[in-house]
Design a protein around this motif. Structure first.
Motif, PDB file in Angstrom:
ATOM      1  N   TYR A 199      13.667   0.267   3.586  1.00  0.00           N
ATOM      2  CA  TYR A 199      12.853  -0.027   2.381  1.00  0.00           C
ATOM      3  C   TYR A 199      13.351  -1.890   2.683  1.00  0.00           C
ATOM      4  CZ  TYR A 199      13.071   4.629   0.793  1.00  0.00           C
ATOM      5  OH  TYR A 199      12.500   5.753   0.780  1.00  0.00           O
TER       6      TYR A 199
ATOM      7  N   ARG B 290       8.435  -3.884  -0.661  1.00  0.00           N
ATOM      8  CA  ARG B 290       8.166  -3.216  -1.811  1.00  0.00           C
ATOM      9  C   ARG B 290       8.825  -3.515  -2.743  1.00  0.00           C
ATOM     10  NH1 ARG B 290       3.357  -2.755  -0.967  1.00  0.00           N
ATOM     11  NH2 ARG B 290       2.873  -1.428  -2.861  1.00  0.00           N
TER      12      ARG B 290
ATOM     13  N   SER C 214       5.439  -6.921   3.648  1.00  0.00           N
ATOM     14  CA  SER C 214       5.589  -5.132   3.563  1.00  0.00           C
ATOM     15  C   SER C 214       6.824  -4.931   2.754  1.00  0.00           C
ATOM     16  CB  SER C 214       6.010  -4.799   4.963  1.00  0.00           C
ATOM     17  OG  SER C 214       7.316  -5.296   5.383  1.00  0.00           O
TER      18      SER C 214
ATOM     19  N   ASP D 228       8.501   7.161  -4.532  1.00  0.00           N
ATOM     20  CA  ASP D 228       7.145   6.386  -4.242  1.00  0.00           C
ATOM     21  C   ASP D 228       7.297   5.275  -3.270  1.00  0.00           C
ATOM     22  OD1 ASP D 228       4.556   5.546  -4.558  1.00  0.00           O
ATOM     23  OD2 ASP D 228       4.720   4.604  -6.766  1.00  0.00           O
ATOM     24  N   PRO D 229       7.176   5.580  -2.033  1.00  0.00           N
ATOM     25  CA  PRO D 229       7.208   4.378  -1.134  1.00  0.00           C
ATOM     26  C   PRO D 229       6.086   3.237  -1.156  1.00  0.00           C
ATOM     27  CG  PRO D 229       7.463   6.632   0.010  1.00  0.00           C
ATOM     28  CD  PRO D 229       7.007   6.811  -1.532  1.00  0.00           C
ATOM     29  N   GLU D 230       5.229   3.535  -1.851  1.00  0.00           N
ATOM     30  CA  GLU D 230       4.082   2.727  -1.982  1.00  0.00           C
ATOM     31  C   GLU D 230       4.176   1.820  -3.253  1.00  0.00           C
ATOM     32  OE1 GLU D 230       2.149   1.871   0.699  1.00  0.00           O
ATOM     33  OE2 GLU D 230       2.864   3.231   1.737  1.00  0.00           O
TER      34      GLU D 230
ATOM     35  N   ARG E 168       5.789  -0.687  -6.245  1.00  0.00           N
ATOM     36  CA  ARG E 168       6.238  -2.111  -6.105  1.00  0.00           C
ATOM     37  C   ARG E 168       7.263  -2.193  -7.398  1.00  0.00           C
ATOM     38  NH1 ARG E 168       3.272  -6.146  -7.094  1.00  0.00           N
ATOM     39  NH2 ARG E 168       4.586  -7.545  -6.024  1.00  0.00           N
TER      40      ARG E 168
END
Length: 885
Positions: free
Chosen positions: A282, A469, A467, A246-248, A250
């Motif tokens: 990342y 996460r 940027s 899940d790159p979006e 947190r």
């Protein structure tokens, strides 16, 4: 506790009249978090929102002090000192009061005293006479003196300012400009803060607590790691897996000892996530503030100020300080003169310089860094008239002008972090200037030292990457945060709960009665329970971990997590397919080309015998470790001095006959004294009078004893002293310099080498081995000596105040006690003198041929062969290479 107040949600808060609401937070970080959460409520339907005033408690107290300063008869002091200024005064008071206790750590005592002073007022602690301790009585004396000093200077610190604001609110002198107060992030309320809130409510102000309740994590598991290193790698791999899924999202890693583990954290995260915090797939943020003095640009500025102070007040500078400034840069000609500045630093190291004069420094700058040289001359012109004692506000202006003249912070463009560092340093100078009421008049060196200390005690952390996460935080930084997943590591029983740490200046009974922070096990257990509950509310998935061992210590889990189910994690499973490394064993470089000069003399052959790769890297590649900066008491300076003294003696005396004449006539001591004095003038310029006298006295004793030994020998004459010779083997050309060569009574030669240390000078273990080392004397005897002047003795002389030692080999009786014949050494039994010389010649030529051919095999016969290796990183001793079956 804030549970005593009615709660208000963020939604309700955003709908209230923002002009009449103050949101008071526990710190700046919490204030930013609430602002972000309110901003997240904006959408297409609601694009504009009036934000209430959100400030931390410390910020509100500063505002209240400003408001109080406009009220007549408020009793506010003319200046409020910050924490640094308060520490300065505490240290002055304690140093004066405890002048007889020289072993007292004044700085540490001042820190603890300031904490005790704040604790007494914040938690309204009373200390009955029956529980008073000696430590408390001394602290009370310091406290009275400290407050008298503040009053005499019309100053007050943050604690006294808080007390004055508290009293002003209670007496109605200070009216609040808001009608609603919302508390955010306060897990507990101290008695003084509770009293302040009561006074506000008496003024009609409504007090609420921000509703910070959050659902407990749906998934909670425990991971047991073998050790802290493995624990960090597991957490980093978990973060990488989550971000890849899940790159979006947190995510966060919360560490109990983040400051101590920050290097390990970076290494683990880079291995798991990519090439770096901002260069990998990342990005991540680590919430660790380093001292401002640790940041390169600030370190450079402080280094330049230190050398200005040294030149201005001592008329010389030590190379270690000059080297720090030159290598740090941040000056005129920063980039294109970097190699020239490094050359200057290397020059002082290799020349064993102890002091550098202003003229020497300026001359080297003109030759190696002319742009910086011009800037330095401009700076000198400015500071020559600005070195008199002044207040720190004046020193701040001077420091700025000097650094500006030197071209600080350099001529290149600054990235975001560097720009923030420069801004922080500028703010530091402003803060330093505000210490003037506390510090008063001070000299240049003291001002630079104080600024350095302020930079060391000022934490700085660049703004987080928006940027990123993944956040990496400590316990306190994580409180109140929200993420999609959190890994908490380091949860051992000595961390949660931590051991009590009561202030030593306040009696424990009084601390326990007041329930003061860090005072009792019960207090720490309560804090641990609150922190654990807050961690479980940070995310829907929470992984809690601890290590089993750290070094030889066995660790136990925190009682908070000991009952949780254990999640198995295979640390060996790779995240992705990685390329297989191919190992190539390359043990031979290109052959030496004719005409290529080789520096190092006999050291080339000696190093080739010890480790061929060492020789190749050092002499073919020209790589070597820089020597450390010289010290006045450096043993090498003593050795050079003694060598020079002996050389001067034998340049004045032609041989043993001349020595006997001088001895008989009583003039030998005078000659020795003259030689020692000349050598001392040349080699001991940096020694103080006492050390200079001791070294010359020691040298005279050694020379007298050595001359007594020389008088007992058979007749000899001096042939060469400190003479250079050249030898070649194919394209290899070497220069050899010998201490001394004597011609003996039968025409043969004795080659003599002086050793000025107290080490074992017996060469038999070096000369009898398959690849001999320590080859200077064998080299001359077997290779350089011709048929007409064959060598008959190889003599190592240990010159030491305890005794004079002679070791080596001799072919005949020449009155050299301590030397051995060839047959007395087991490895040479059966050899004649001539055959031994021939064998050594072949061995030396073989080593020379290896070097010429480029052989660079990484092997040594004995571990101590590379004891003094100055290219150890090239040998890669810790790496293991696969071997063919």
């Amino acid at each position: 506790m804030t549970a005593q107040f009615e709660t208000v949600s963020l939604d309700r808060l955003s709908q209230q009249d923002s002009g009449s609401v103050l949101v008071l937070t526990v710190n700046n970080r919490h204030a930013r978090r609430i602002l972000a959460e309110l901003s997240a409520g904006l959408n297409d339907t609601r694009r504009v929102m009036a934000i209430p005033d959100i400030v931390p408690l410390s910020g509100w107290l500063a505002r209240a002090a400003d408001q109080l300063s406009f009220i007549p008869d408020s009793g506010l002091a003319s200046h409020t000192v910050d924490a640094f200024g308060a520490q300065f005064l505490w240290q002055r008071v304690i140093a004066d009061e405890e002048s007889d206790h020289v072993l007292l750590d004044v700085a540490q005592a001042a820190r603890l005293a300031a904490q005790a002073d704040h604790l007494l007022d914040e938690w309204q602690i009373s200390v009955p006479s029956e529980v008073e301790t000696v430590e408390f009585q001394r602290f009370r004396t310091w406290r009275d003196r400290y407050r008298q000093m503040l009053a005499g200077m019309d100053l007050e610190d943050g604690n006294l300012a808080y007390e004055r604001i508290h009293a002003a609110v209670h007496h109605g002198l200070l009216r609040m400009p808001f009608s609603t107060l919302v508390l955010a992030g306060f897990n507990e309320l101290s008695p003084r803060f509770s009293s302040l809130l009561d006074a506000m409510r008496e003024q009609g102000i409504q007090v609420f607590a921000l509703d910070a309740t959050a659902p407990v994590a749906a998934l909670v598991g425990r991971v047991v790691a073998p050790d802290p290193d493995s624990e960090w790698r597991m957490a980093a791999r978990w973060a990488a897996e989550k971000l890849s899924q899940d790159p979006e999202g947190r995510y966060a890693i919360v560490a109990a000892r983040l400051e101590a583990d920050v290097v390990l954290a970076h290494r683990s995260l880079r291995n798991a996530l990519g090439t770096g915090a901002h260069g990998g797939p990342y990005a991540y943020n680590i919430a660790v503030a380093r001292p401002l003095s640790d940041w390169p640009l600030v370190r450079a500025a402080l280094a330049w100020l230190r050398i200005v102070a040294q030149f201005a007040q001592r008329k010389y500078c030590e190379p270690v300080d000059l080297g720090q400034a030159l290598l740090a840069g941040a000056c005129a000609g920063e980039r294109h003169e970097a190699s020239g500045r490094a050359t200057m630093d290397a020059h002082w190291r290799k020349q064993a310089k102890v002091k550098v004069s202003p003229d020497e420094f300026a001359e080297l700058l003109d030759g190696h860094a002319p742009v910086l040289g011009a800037a330095w001359k401009g700076c000198v012109t400015i500071w020559l008239d600005q070195t008199a004692a002044a207040d720190v506000d004046t020193w701040t202006r001077r420091f700025r002008s000097w650094l500006q003249a030197l071209g600080f912070p350099g001529q290149g463009s600054l990235d975001s972090h560097a720009y923030q560092v420069v801004e922080a340093f500028d703010g530091l100078l402003d803060r330093f200037g505000r210490q003037a009421p506390v510090v008063g008049m001070t000299g240049l060196s003291a001002a630079v030292t104080m600024l350095t200390r302020l930079a060391r005690e000022t934490p700085f952390q660049p703004q987080r990457d928006p940027s990123a996460r993944l956040d990496v935080l400590g316990f306190l930084e994580s409180e109140g945060g929200r993420w999609d997943g959190v890994w908490v590591l380091g949860l051992t029983d000595n961390v949660l709960p931590a051991a009590p740490k009561p202030n030593p200046f306040i009696p424990l009974a009084a601390l326990r009665k007041a329930n003061a922070p860090r005072a009792t096990p019960e207090r720490e257990l309560h804090w641990a329970s609150s922190m654990y509950d807050a961690l479980l509310a940070c995310a829907s998935e929470v992984i809690l971990s601890h290590a089993q061992h750290e070094g030889e210590s066995e660790l136990r889990p925190s009682p908070c997590v000991a009952g949780l189910p254990v999640i198995e994690m295979d640390l060996r499973t790779p995240l992705q397919t990685r390329s297989v490394l191919e190992c190539v064993l390359d043990e031979k470089g290109p052959p030496l080309q004719a005409g290529r000069a080789t520096r190092g003399g006999i050291g080339v052959i000696d190093t080739q015998a010890r480790n061929p790769l060492w020789a190749f890297v050092k002499y073919r590649l020209g790589a070597s470790q820089l020597p450390d900066y010289a010290d006045v008491a450096d043993q090498n300076a003593r050795g050079v001095f003694l060598h020079r003294a002996v050389e001067l003696v034998w340049r004045l005396i032609p041989g043993q006959q001349g020595l006997r004449v001088l001895h008989a006539e009583g003039r030998l001591d005078t000659l020795l004294g003259e030689a020692v004095q000349q050598a001392a003038d040349e080699c001991l310029q940096d020694y103080g009078p006492a050390l200079h006298a001791l070294e010359t006295e020691r040298a005279m004793k050694i020379l007298r004893e050595w001359m007594a030994v020389e008088l007992t020998r058979t007749e000899f004459t001096i042939r060469d002293v400190e003479q250079s010779y050249q030898w070649s083997h194919g394209p290899l050309e070497l220069n050899l310099r010998l201490d001394r060569i004597d011609q003996l009574h039968d025409g043969r030669l004795a080659v003599i080498d002086y050793k000025a240390g107290d080490s074992n000078i017996d060469p038999r273990s070096d000369w009898m081995r398959q690849r001999p080392v320590g080859l200077q004397l064998p080299f001359y005897a077997s290779v350089l000596a011709g048929e007409d002047n064959a060598v008959a003795a190889l003599v190592l002389v240990g010159l030491h105040a305890r005794e004079i030692k002679l070791k080596g080999l001799v072919d005949g009786d020449y009155g050299l006690e301590g030397l051995s014949s060839v047959n007395e050494w087991p490895a040479f039994a059966g050899h004649s003198w001539e055959s031994l010389m021939g064998e050594w010649r072949r061995t030396i030529e073989s080593l020379a041929q290896e070097y010429v051919a480029g052989l660079a095999r990484n092997e040594s016969l004995r571990p101590d062969d590379i004891k003094y290796c100055d290219v150890l990183p090239f040998l890669r001793l810790n790496e293991e290479y696969p071997h063919a079956d």
